[in-house]
Scaffold this active site. Structure first.
Site, mmCIF file in Angstrom:
data_model
loop_
_atom_site.group_PDB
_atom_site.id
_atom_site.type_symbol
_atom_site.label_atom_id
_atom_site.label_comp_id
_atom_site.label_asym_id
_atom_site.label_seq_id
_atom_site.Cartn_x
_atom_site.Cartn_y
_atom_site.Cartn_z
ATOM 1 N N GLU A 161 -4.959 -4.931 11.237
ATOM 2 C CA GLU A 161 -3.305 -4.174 10.979
ATOM 3 C C GLU A 161 -4.304 -3.495 12.501
ATOM 4 O OE1 GLU A 161 -2.245 -3.133 6.696
ATOM 5 O OE2 GLU A 161 -3.806 -1.802 7.124
ATOM 6 N N ASN B 215 0.778 -1.087 0.017
ATOM 7 C CA ASN B 215 0.000 -0.662 0.182
ATOM 8 C C ASN B 215 0.811 1.567 -0.321
ATOM 9 O OD1 ASN B 215 -1.771 2.109 1.069
ATOM 10 N ND2 ASN B 215 -2.036 1.551 3.102
ATOM 11 N N TRP B 216 0.871 1.490 -0.785
ATOM 12 C CA TRP B 216 1.792 3.033 -1.409
ATOM 13 C C TRP B 216 1.432 4.448 -0.502
ATOM 14 C CZ3 TRP B 216 3.966 2.950 -6.673
ATOM 15 C CH2 TRP B 216 4.648 1.427 -7.232
ATOM 16 N N LYS B 217 0.055 4.156 -0.055
ATOM 17 C CA LYS B 217 -0.734 5.500 0.084
ATOM 18 C C LYS B 217 -0.804 6.745 -0.439
ATOM 19 C CE LYS B 217 0.833 3.984 4.638
ATOM 20 N NZ LYS B 217 0.192 4.104 5.822
ATOM 21 N N GLY C 213 4.382 1.525 4.706
ATOM 22 C CA GLY C 213 6.284 1.611 4.301
ATOM 23 C C GLY C 213 6.933 0.908 3.439
ATOM 24 N N GLU D 123 -6.414 4.498 7.817
ATOM 25 C CA GLU D 123 -5.984 6.039 7.749
ATOM 26 C C GLU D 123 -7.652 6.457 7.227
ATOM 27 O OE1 GLU D 123 -2.523 5.735 5.960
ATOM 28 O OE2 GLU D 123 -1.948 5.276 7.127
ATOM 29 N N SER E 263 3.474 -2.073 10.024
ATOM 30 C CA SER E 263 5.264 -2.065 10.254
ATOM 31 C C SER E 263 5.557 -3.420 9.480
ATOM 32 C CB SER E 263 5.593 -1.941 11.795
ATOM 33 O OG SER E 263 5.092 -0.526 11.982
ATOM 34 N N HIS F 161 -9.144 0.643 5.218
ATOM 35 C CA HIS F 161 -7.937 0.951 5.590
ATOM 36 C C HIS F 161 -8.402 2.538 6.938
ATOM 37 C CE1 HIS F 161 -3.528 2.747 6.430
ATOM 38 N NE2 HIS F 161 -3.898 1.701 5.707
ATOM 39 N N GLY G 94 2.057 2.000 10.308
ATOM 40 C CA GLY G 94 3.572 3.657 9.982
ATOM 41 C C GLY G 94 3.861 3.968 11.337
HETATM 42 C C1 PEP Z 1 0.050 0.169 5.667
HETATM 43 O O1 PEP Z 1 -0.187 1.122 5.188
HETATM 44 O O2 PEP Z 1 -1.465 -0.440 5.382
HETATM 45 C C2 PEP Z 1 0.841 -0.642 7.028
HETATM 46 C C3 PEP Z 1 0.363 -0.908 7.146
HETATM 47 O O3 PEP Z 1 1.653 1.077 7.049
HETATM 48 P P1 PEP Z 1 2.696 -0.067 7.211
HETATM 49 O O4 PEP Z 1 3.508 -1.194 7.013
HETATM 50 O O5 PEP Z 1 3.649 1.186 7.002
HETATM 51 O O6 PEP Z 1 2.630 0.230 8.969
#
Ligand code: PEP
Length: 229
Positions: A152, A8-10, A210, A88, A188, A86, A158
């Site tokens: 998640e 997931n590049w956000k 990330g 976010e 993460s 998600h 993040g």
């Molecule tokens: C995500 O954006 O779904 C995610 C898990 O981010 P990160 O790996 O950066 O925690």
């Protein structure tokens, strides 16, 4: 079954950086890979070797919904699926269990794959509400073979904090008792912690933020996943 690793590049990587990523990315056989670039980079990414998913989708076919994109538009572009729910989106853009359900249903009806995200906040975990939150979030998700769930924990996204492999395994086992589907872990994930997490029996893959931005580290995660499949 092969592990599924989704990146997931956000809100990172426009079309030029997207193409540069694919120049440096490689994944072996034995792992399923999905990449979720931002909307403006979907066209550049489609046609590469791997399935491309959007990061969100609206439930209407078309209409006066400024800033939104429909499932039909994604299909027209050659996009194969989408994330929904998600954390976010839930945290910053008012996404609710109901809108997540609507988005997932519309995407599936259009023939898209769906990765639906669920997870508890830190306060909910500390209050002992993890099971209730996950049960509520999973209950609204359609039963469909093209739907995958990503667990998640919000406090691990993040932040550099990761659920312990036991925490992830417990949550995944719960989700699988509620919904018959593959369950990815997200929060993460990086090459350094992937073996332990992906090695747990109910962890079918990972949703990676990330560490998916760097072609070398995402390639390395895919190699690890392939070696465990
Ligand atoms: C995500 O954006 O779904 C995610 C898990 O981010 P990160 O790996 O950066 O925690």
């Amino acid at each position: 079954m092969a592990k599924l690793i989704a990146g997931n590049w956000k809100m990172f990587k426009g079309p030029v950086e997207t193409l540069a990523f694919f120049d440096g990315f490689e994944a072996p056989d034995g792992v399923d890979v999905v990449l979720c670039p931002p909307y403006v980079s979907l066209e550049a990414a489609v046609g590469e070797e791997w399935p491309i998913y959007a990061q969100n989708v609206h439930w209407a076919d078309e209409g006066a919904f400024t800033g939104e994109i429909s499932a039909r538009m994604l299909v027209e572009l050659g996009v194969e699926g989408t994330l929904v729910g998600h954390s976010e989106r839930r945290l910053y853009f008012g996404e609710t269990d109901e809108t997540v359900r609507l988005r997932a249903e519309a995407a599936l009806a259009a023939g898209l794959g769906v990765i639906a995200c669920v997870g508890e906040t830190e306060a909910e975990r500390e209050a002992g509400e993890t099971e209730a939150v996950l049960t509520r979030q999973v209950a609204v998700l359609p039963r469909h073979e093209a739907l995958v769930i990503a667990y998640e924990p919000v406090w691990a996204i993040g932040t550099g904090k990761t659920a312990t492999p036991d925490m992830a395994q417990d949550a995944h086992a719960l989700i699988k008792s509620l919904h018959e589907t593959r369950v990815l872990y997200g929060g993460s994930v990086k090459p350094e912690n992937a073996i332990e997490l992906l090695g747990r029996p109910d962890v079918d893959g990972a949703l990676v933020g990330g560490a998916s931005l760097d072609a070398a580290s995402f390639s390395s995660l895919c190699r690890i996943a392939a070696s465990l499949s």
